[in-house]
Design a protein around this motif. Sequence first.
Motif, PDB file in Angstrom:
ATOM      1  N   LEU A 113       0.843  -1.182   0.000  1.00  0.00           N
ATOM      2  CA  LEU A 113       0.000   0.000   0.000  1.00  0.00           C
ATOM      3  C   LEU A 113       0.883   1.239   0.000  1.00  0.00           C
ATOM      4  N   SER A 121      -2.406   1.403  -4.120  1.00  0.00           N
ATOM      5  CA  SER A 121      -1.468   0.314  -3.851  1.00  0.00           C
ATOM      6  C   SER A 121      -0.499   0.149  -5.009  1.00  0.00           C
ATOM      7  N   THR A 132       5.507  -7.648  -4.588  1.00  0.00           N
ATOM      8  CA  THR A 132       5.169  -7.149  -3.256  1.00  0.00           C
ATOM      9  C   THR A 132       6.381  -6.618  -2.495  1.00  0.00           C
TER      10      THR A 132
END
Length: 276
Positions: free
Chosen positions: A80, A120, A153
């Motif tokens: 995020l 995000s 990620t």
Amino acid sequence: MYKLKFFLCYISMILAGVKHVCSEEPYESRYMEERLLEKMTEIDIKMQIALGKLDKMEETKNRQRGGVSSLLTSGPRALLVKDLEDDGWEMIFRATAGNGQSAYEAWTTGVGTCVDKPISMARSYASHYRNSIILNWANIGIKYVKYAYYDGTQEVAYVIFNASGSDMNSWFDKTRVISSSFSDLTTANNFNYFSIPGEFISGHRARRFLINKHYGGCDSDRGHLVVSENEPINTCNWDKHPTYPQFLYSKINSADYWNRRMFGRADYMAIFIKTN
């Protein structure tokens, strides 16, 4: 106990539209209690399914706010932006790999950029994001700039610069490096290119935001970070990609050989500023 059972039955009747379950005295039959529990379980399951659908709808909506819908992928939740903005950092620019738009032009002129900050770092083909605060660079009191790459990620590469007294391009300089994710990317090391505009190749500027160690023919070219924006004629294999722009980075703790195809391709390049 009687009041509790009656209350649960009444709630069940309202939520599920079940009328006959409460038509008899709750204590008359264990069968009725079991039926009530079954109905309540069914209601709970339906509510959980509904809440799950609402969560997915909200997640999709948030992804679409940045431009084009994100590609849905399984695995860990995407980073995020608000979590990346801890300790006083503010993301003012984010370039997206493979969306067909120049990251350099987006940064320097704002052409084709989106003003809505992404929620995000979930993979998408959205337009590049650019905060108009960039135009007021000299008056903001910027002390530090963070230049970073994100793949999936995780943050895969970064350089932090001393931005005091800089303009929107001069902060990207070897003499301003404070720290980085590479052991040999410091003010003490030598580079043949350390530049936002990059270099001309076959009459085109294909390599932007270029931090490069050495040129010695395609197989001997070594560097840390580069934004590959197009494919010049008669150039190296490391300039050739199915889509552009591409954010290439060394996957080891130092400069690496570009043409050996061991470099990584990040999903995003982002620029953060800090004023305190």
